[in-house]
Design a protein around this motif. Sequence first.
Motif, PDB file in Angstrom:
ATOM      1  N   PHE A 244      11.150   4.670  13.977  1.00 44.46           N
ATOM      2  CA  PHE A 244       9.972   5.379  13.474  1.00 44.46           C
ATOM      3  C   PHE A 244       8.751   4.489  13.707  1.00 44.46           C
ATOM      4  O   PHE A 244       8.686   3.373  13.194  1.00 44.46           O
ATOM      5  CB  PHE A 244      10.125   5.709  11.988  1.00 44.46           C
ATOM      6  CG  PHE A 244      10.955   6.933  11.724  1.00 44.46           C
ATOM      7  CD1 PHE A 244      10.363   8.114  11.291  1.00 44.46           C
ATOM      8  CD2 PHE A 244      12.326   6.914  11.937  1.00 44.46           C
ATOM      9  CE1 PHE A 244      11.119   9.249  11.057  1.00 44.46           C
ATOM     10  CE2 PHE A 244      13.099   8.042  11.708  1.00 44.46           C
ATOM     11  CZ  PHE A 244      12.498   9.225  11.265  1.00 44.46           C
ATOM     12  N   GLY A 245       7.793   5.021  14.467  1.00 49.58           N
ATOM     13  CA  GLY A 245       6.565   4.293  14.742  1.00 49.58           C
ATOM     14  C   GLY A 245       6.442   3.898  16.198  1.00 49.58           C
ATOM     15  O   GLY A 245       7.053   2.905  16.612  1.00 49.58           O
ATOM     16  N   PRO A 246       5.665   4.653  17.010  1.00 50.29           N
ATOM     17  CA  PRO A 246       5.506   4.329  18.433  1.00 50.29           C
ATOM     18  C   PRO A 246       4.339   3.384  18.710  1.00 50.29           C
ATOM     19  O   PRO A 246       3.627   3.535  19.697  1.00 50.29           O
ATOM     20  CB  PRO A 246       5.277   5.701  19.062  1.00 50.29           C
ATOM     21  CG  PRO A 246       4.538   6.464  18.003  1.00 50.29           C
ATOM     22  CD  PRO A 246       5.057   5.955  16.681  1.00 50.29           C
ATOM     23  N   GLY A 247       4.125   2.436  17.793  1.00 56.25           N
ATOM     24  CA  GLY A 247       3.119   1.415  18.045  1.00 56.25           C
ATOM     25  C   GLY A 247       3.669   0.377  18.998  1.00 56.25           C
ATOM     26  O   GLY A 247       4.679   0.596  19.682  1.00 56.25           O
ATOM     27  N   VAL A 248       3.042  -0.781  19.045  1.00 62.14           N
ATOM     28  CA  VAL A 248       3.454  -1.829  19.979  1.00 62.14           C
ATOM     29  C   VAL A 248       4.909  -2.234  19.751  1.00 62.14           C
ATOM     30  O   VAL A 248       5.722  -2.238  20.681  1.00 62.14           O
ATOM     31  CB  VAL A 248       2.534  -3.065  19.842  1.00 62.14           C
ATOM     32  CG1 VAL A 248       3.030  -4.196  20.726  1.00 62.14           C
ATOM     33  CG2 VAL A 248       1.096  -2.702  20.200  1.00 62.14           C
ATOM     34  N   ILE A 249       5.252  -2.564  18.511  1.00 61.93           N
ATOM     35  CA  ILE A 249       6.612  -3.027  18.204  1.00 61.93           C
ATOM     36  C   ILE A 249       7.638  -1.930  18.467  1.00 61.93           C
ATOM     37  O   ILE A 249       8.662  -2.158  19.122  1.00 61.93           O
ATOM     38  CB  ILE A 249       6.695  -3.503  16.743  1.00 61.93           C
ATOM     39  CG1 ILE A 249       5.799  -4.720  16.523  1.00 61.93           C
ATOM     40  CG2 ILE A 249       8.135  -3.831  16.350  1.00 61.93           C
ATOM     41  CD1 ILE A 249       5.665  -5.145  15.078  1.00 61.93           C
ATOM     42  N   GLY A 250       7.383  -0.734  17.952  1.00 60.57           N
ATOM     43  CA  GLY A 250       8.325   0.361  18.114  1.00 60.57           C
ATOM     44  C   GLY A 250       8.554   0.732  19.563  1.00 60.57           C
ATOM     45  O   GLY A 250       9.686   0.989  19.990  1.00 60.57           O
ATOM     46  N   LEU A 251       7.494   0.747  20.348  1.00 61.68           N
ATOM     47  CA  LEU A 251       7.594   1.117  21.760  1.00 61.68           C
ATOM     48  C   LEU A 251       8.383   0.077  22.546  1.00 61.68           C
ATOM     49  O   LEU A 251       9.279   0.421  23.327  1.00 61.68           O
ATOM     50  CB  LEU A 251       6.185   1.267  22.339  1.00 61.68           C
ATOM     51  CG  LEU A 251       6.019   2.079  23.619  1.00 61.68           C
ATOM     52  CD1 LEU A 251       6.595   3.475  23.472  1.00 61.68           C
ATOM     53  CD2 LEU A 251       4.543   2.147  24.002  1.00 61.68           C
ATOM     54  N   GLU A 252       8.065  -1.193  22.333  1.00 64.78           N
ATOM     55  CA  GLU A 252       8.756  -2.253  23.075  1.00 64.78           C
ATOM     56  C   GLU A 252      10.247  -2.278  22.742  1.00 64.78           C
ATOM     57  O   GLU A 252      11.098  -2.321  23.642  1.00 64.78           O
ATOM     58  CB  GLU A 252       8.130  -3.610  22.750  1.00 64.78           C
ATOM     59  CG  GLU A 252       6.757  -3.829  23.363  1.00 64.78           C
ATOM     60  CD  GLU A 252       6.211  -5.218  23.099  1.00 64.78           C
ATOM     61  OE1 GLU A 252       5.205  -5.590  23.724  1.00 64.78           O
ATOM     62  OE2 GLU A 252       6.792  -5.945  22.248  1.00 64.78           O
ATOM     63  N   ILE A 253      10.570  -2.259  21.456  1.00 67.36           N
ATOM     64  CA  ILE A 253      11.978  -2.341  21.060  1.00 67.36           C
ATOM     65  C   ILE A 253      12.740  -1.082  21.467  1.00 67.36           C
ATOM     66  O   ILE A 253      13.891  -1.155  21.919  1.00 67.36           O
ATOM     67  CB  ILE A 253      12.100  -2.589  19.542  1.00 67.36           C
ATOM     68  CG1 ILE A 253      11.602  -4.005  19.208  1.00 67.36           C
ATOM     69  CG2 ILE A 253      13.537  -2.415  19.069  1.00 67.36           C
ATOM     70  CD1 ILE A 253      11.687  -4.367  17.746  1.00 67.36           C
ATOM     71  N   SER A 254      12.107   0.085  21.344  1.00 63.55           N
ATOM     72  CA  SER A 254      12.784   1.339  21.701  1.00 63.55           C
ATOM     73  C   SER A 254      13.196   1.354  23.163  1.00 63.55           C
ATOM     74  O   SER A 254      14.341   1.665  23.503  1.00 63.55           O
ATOM     75  CB  SER A 254      11.865   2.536  21.408  1.00 63.55           C
ATOM     76  OG  SER A 254      11.670   2.699  20.035  1.00 63.55           O
ATOM     77  N   GLN A 255      12.259   1.028  24.041  1.00 64.64           N
ATOM     78  CA  GLN A 255      12.588   1.061  25.465  1.00 64.64           C
ATOM     79  C   GLN A 255      13.633   0.012  25.823  1.00 64.64           C
ATOM     80  O   GLN A 255      14.550   0.277  26.604  1.00 64.64           O
ATOM     81  CB  GLN A 255      11.334   0.854  26.306  1.00 64.64           C
ATOM     82  CG  GLN A 255      11.599   1.026  27.800  1.00 64.64           C
ATOM     83  CD  GLN A 255      10.339   0.889  28.621  1.00 64.64           C
ATOM     84  OE1 GLN A 255       9.588  -0.076  28.462  1.00 64.64           O
ATOM     85  NE2 GLN A 255      10.087   1.846  29.502  1.00 64.64           N
ATOM     86  N   ALA A 256      13.511  -1.185  25.219  1.00 63.99           N
ATOM     87  CA  ALA A 256      14.477  -2.241  25.504  1.00 63.99           C
ATOM     88  C   ALA A 256      15.888  -1.835  25.078  1.00 63.99           C
ATOM     89  O   ALA A 256      16.845  -1.974  25.848  1.00 63.99           O
ATOM     90  CB  ALA A 256      14.062  -3.529  24.796  1.00 63.99           C
ATOM     91  N   LEU A 257      16.032  -1.313  23.875  1.00 64.48           N
ATOM     92  CA  LEU A 257      17.352  -0.896  23.401  1.00 64.48           C
ATOM     93  C   LEU A 257      17.912   0.237  24.251  1.00 64.48           C
ATOM     94  O   LEU A 257      19.101   0.259  24.587  1.00 64.48           O
ATOM     95  CB  LEU A 257      17.272  -0.475  21.934  1.00 64.48           C
ATOM     96  CG  LEU A 257      16.989  -1.584  20.915  1.00 64.48           C
ATOM     97  CD1 LEU A 257      16.868  -0.998  19.509  1.00 64.48           C
ATOM     98  CD2 LEU A 257      18.073  -2.650  20.961  1.00 64.48           C
TER      99      LEU A 257
END
Length: 473
Positions: free
Chosen positions: A177-190
């Motif tokens: 939850f949260g497509p900010g910097v942290i959410g976007l980076e971790i989501s794509q990496a996972l």
Amino acid sequence: MILDVDIAILGAGTAGMSAFNAANKVTDSIVMLEGGAYGTTCARVGCMPSKLLIAAAESAHQMQLAPAFGIQLNNGYKVDGKAVMQRVKSERDRFVSFVLQDIEQIPAQQRIDEQAKFIDANTLETSSGQKIRARNIIIATGSRPVIPTQLEAAGDRLIVNDDVFDWDDLPESVAVFGPGVIGLEISQALSRLGVRLRLFGRGDGVGPLQDPEIKALALKTFNQEFPLMAGNKVNSISRTAAGVEITFVNNEGYEITEIFDYLLAATGRKANLDKINIQAAGLKLNERQQPEFSPETSQCVNADGSPSPIFIAGDVAGFRPLLHEANDEGFIAGSNAARWPDFQPTPRRTPLAVVFSEPQIALAGESLAQIKQRLGDDGVVVGSMNFSKQGRARVMQQNQGMMKVYACKKTGQLLGTEIFGPRAEHLVHLLAWSIQQKLTIKAILALPFYHPVVEEGIRTALRSAAAQLKKQP
């Protein structure tokens, strides 16, 4: 007994260490107080471990792209989650060790491993009851993740980004939850490492992007790789025997239910002010209950509007919550506190931000909205280029994205840029330097551009802006 010092620093993170080093050049009458773990947010749970995870993900993604270059992987490839996380943690610990070495260089009498709170603008009290009287106090207590109440229904499967870097293995599925910097980076990496992933967001936010056209392109591009649910309604969240059950409306308007191993809250951060009794400091607070201060001096303002002997730096200040900015703010705060009351404002560097997704996101200078507010709608020209036809990007099979540059219509001076594209972390530095040097579009175009390189995209965007400047009467 009261300990009297020139300067007391609350927090030993990036900003606190920078403040200590700057002040220590002038006076050794300093104490630095830290009630939590040493090691900085960047090294422990931020910049460095996230980039380690992203590096592993990029390696896996290159395997996926190999057949398009004529390279066959007959036996396929396998992501060893335990090995991925082992490297992330071991390298993370290495970075943290470097920070700890710096901490250990500080004499023991200048370090107090305790939480402290304000008694008044010049007095602190530690958790053990020790009182410290300081001519100047620097607040550098950092920030921590914020978790909306709705997400607490995930129970023991609710995590924040800090928790990811303590995993021993990769999970099967995660809802972010949260497509900010942290959410976007971790989501794509996972996702690239084989984790079933769904990213939820409110509105149409995608990282720090602001330009509507670039934002729409980014949303479309990321959705080709993993589901980014921008603005989709989440009807319910519950902890079940199988994991975290989430019912939501998908992009086609249908209600569906999915179960995930974890729910990762990447929903922003809040300043660590609640444990230091900030009200006793007599400072003027803004609507977010953070101290008002001057970015050029780091000096806070008293409730009556007068200058305060208190300074603030880093994430807790909420100005530009990035490591290089925290380092600058710490230096400014430490230097000015040491030279109190005789100090001068320090001009801040051009704003610069990067998201290490792929395509990368990068911004520098003023946003288009900020420029229009200052110069009017007719006071700016916008140059653009699309990476789909950019030569080097296509060679690398990374030809997705768009770049825009913003310039003053009257003078031709470059004022800002927004990039969604390959190698944006490098492109944005060139533009940020140009903005800080107050270069015009014409002056930048007179500089050398090699061929074939991604940097040629900068020239294309600048030429687009220059053509509009030439059309002026």
